[in-house]
Design an enzyme around this catalytic site. Sequence first.
Site, PDB file in Angstrom:
ATOM      1  N   ASP A 136       4.179  -9.085   9.979  1.00  0.00           N
ATOM      2  CA  ASP A 136       3.243  -7.996   9.662  1.00  0.00           C
ATOM      3  C   ASP A 136       2.339  -7.669  10.851  1.00  0.00           C
ATOM      4  O   ASP A 136       2.421  -8.315  11.893  1.00  0.00           O
ATOM      5  CB  ASP A 136       2.432  -8.328   8.390  1.00  0.00           C
ATOM      6  CG  ASP A 136       1.834  -9.734   8.394  1.00  0.00           C
ATOM      7  OD1 ASP A 136       1.821 -10.381   9.460  1.00  0.00           O
ATOM      8  OD2 ASP A 136       1.370 -10.187   7.341  1.00  0.00           O
ATOM      9  N   ASN A 138      -4.412 -15.310  -3.249  1.00  0.00           N
ATOM     10  CA  ASN A 138      -3.997 -14.537  -4.431  1.00  0.00           C
ATOM     11  C   ASN A 138      -2.471 -14.489  -4.559  1.00  0.00           C
ATOM     12  O   ASN A 138      -1.937 -13.707  -5.330  1.00  0.00           O
ATOM     13  CB  ASN A 138      -4.571 -13.111  -4.375  1.00  0.00           C
ATOM     14  CG  ASN A 138      -4.101 -12.362  -3.129  1.00  0.00           C
ATOM     15  OD1 ASN A 138      -3.237 -12.840  -2.396  1.00  0.00           O
ATOM     16  ND2 ASN A 138      -4.662 -11.189  -2.893  1.00  0.00           N
ATOM     17  N   HIS A 170      -0.284 -13.663  -2.124  1.00  0.00           N
ATOM     18  CA  HIS A 170       0.439 -12.678  -1.306  1.00  0.00           C
ATOM     19  C   HIS A 170       1.282 -13.337  -0.211  1.00  0.00           C
ATOM     20  O   HIS A 170       0.978 -14.444   0.245  1.00  0.00           O
ATOM     21  CB  HIS A 170      -0.497 -11.604  -0.733  1.00  0.00           C
ATOM     22  CG  HIS A 170      -1.365 -12.023   0.409  1.00  0.00           C
ATOM     23  ND1 HIS A 170      -2.706 -11.758   0.455  1.00  0.00           N
ATOM     24  CD2 HIS A 170      -1.093 -12.659   1.568  1.00  0.00           C
ATOM     25  CE1 HIS A 170      -3.213 -12.205   1.590  1.00  0.00           C
ATOM     26  NE2 HIS A 170      -2.249 -12.765   2.281  1.00  0.00           N
ATOM     27  N   GLU A 230       0.338  -7.603  -1.023  1.00  0.00           N
ATOM     28  CA  GLU A 230      -0.717  -8.030  -1.945  1.00  0.00           C
ATOM     29  C   GLU A 230      -0.201  -7.934  -3.387  1.00  0.00           C
ATOM     30  O   GLU A 230       0.806  -7.264  -3.646  1.00  0.00           O
ATOM     31  CB  GLU A 230      -1.948  -7.115  -1.767  1.00  0.00           C
ATOM     32  CG  GLU A 230      -2.581  -7.165  -0.389  1.00  0.00           C
ATOM     33  CD  GLU A 230      -3.496  -8.375  -0.170  1.00  0.00           C
ATOM     34  OE1 GLU A 230      -3.402  -9.353  -0.922  1.00  0.00           O
ATOM     35  OE2 GLU A 230      -4.298  -8.311   0.781  1.00  0.00           O
TER      36      GLU A 230
HETATM   37  C1  GLP Z   1      -2.732 -13.075   6.059  1.00  0.00           C
HETATM   38  C2  GLP Z   1      -1.347 -12.896   6.669  1.00  0.00           C
HETATM   39  C3  GLP Z   1      -0.339 -13.765   5.946  1.00  0.00           C
HETATM   40  C4  GLP Z   1      -0.840 -15.204   5.895  1.00  0.00           C
HETATM   41  C5  GLP Z   1      -2.136 -15.261   5.120  1.00  0.00           C
HETATM   42  C6  GLP Z   1      -2.694 -16.662   4.985  1.00  0.00           C
HETATM   43  O1  GLP Z   1      -2.870 -12.328   4.920  1.00  0.00           O
HETATM   44  N1  GLP Z   1      -0.923 -11.528   6.598  1.00  0.00           N
HETATM   45  O2  GLP Z   1       0.912 -13.703   6.623  1.00  0.00           O
HETATM   46  O3  GLP Z   1       0.132 -16.012   5.265  1.00  0.00           O
HETATM   47  O4  GLP Z   1      -3.073 -14.442   5.793  1.00  0.00           O
HETATM   48  O5  GLP Z   1      -3.273 -17.077   6.200  1.00  0.00           O
HETATM   49  P1  GLP Z   1      -3.728 -18.536   6.526  1.00  0.00           P
HETATM   50  O6  GLP Z   1      -2.494 -19.278   6.917  1.00  0.00           O
HETATM   51  O7  GLP Z   1      -4.673 -18.384   7.669  1.00  0.00           O
HETATM   52  O8  GLP Z   1      -4.369 -19.105   5.320  1.00  0.00           O
END
Ligand code: GLP
Length: 269
Positions: free
Chosen positions: A67, A136, A138, A143
């Site tokens: 992304d 949540n 995602h 989302e």
């Molecule tokens: C963002 C990214 C996701 C990632 C998520 C959790 O939303 N787009 O790809 O998995 O954050 O991030 P973290 O690993 O820092 O908890």
Amino acid sequence: MEVIIKKDYSDMCDEAVRLIHQTWQKGENLVLGLATGKTPLGVYDRLIRLHREQQMDFSDVLAFSLDEYLGLPDNHSQSFVFYMQQNFYQHINIKEENIFHLRGLPDHIETHCREYETKIQEVGGIDIQILGIGENGHIGFNEPSSSLSSRTRVKTLTQETIAANAHFFHHQDEIPRYCLTMGIGTIMESRMILLLASGEEKSAAIQQSIEGPITASVPASILQLHPQAKFIIDEEAASKLARKSYYKWVYEHKDKVDDFLAKKRKRTD
Ligand code: GLP
């Protein structure tokens, strides 16, 4: 779907890297799908170490980003292009032409997304997709309420995500409100999916994704339908799972199936 529970973050990353390394050893042109966030950092560190200390060769590896924030230039410190470059690509011998990014400032959004999907198809699809998970549920930037068959596209960030990101930016008008993300349908076409989660704050999302119904309200729950999806999680992230001891038992015994059969055969000979 497989649930692999490891003692802590470090063991979790070791397991993910073991699986990536194993697949890399099997053949050529490994195609990776890679996530940002803090969770996969330990995996990238270990892969860099394998490259430096054990000559793991990335010259045939291809990599796709999961992304990107819309509106950020590649060189912005918060862009995912910058993140991947800083935390992984600049430390290994991956070829520039084998790196594919979603871009924060595409000339034309729909064309860019369509071409990204086409490129994934052209190279034969993603072998291993690394995922983190949002609190949540995602995955990528899909989302809750994202279509479970969605493709790469533009998404509007939730107000919580916008608020959570605010402190990374100096100016209010810099904070991204939109993003590009591989769709859930795109992610599901990967041959293997490794979803990593660490810490208590992820435990509710993990419980719902693994043991709850498959629903667009918890996007990661779709992984229940994937035969090669592995949730690699630490004890804290696993803390709300009702069948935690069963998953551990299955994992500890799965390599013993061959022994079991060999013994049975001997007895019936
Ligand atoms: C963002 C990214 C996701 C990632 C998520 C959790 O939303 N787009 O790809 O998995 O954050 O991030 P973290 O690993 O820092 O908890």
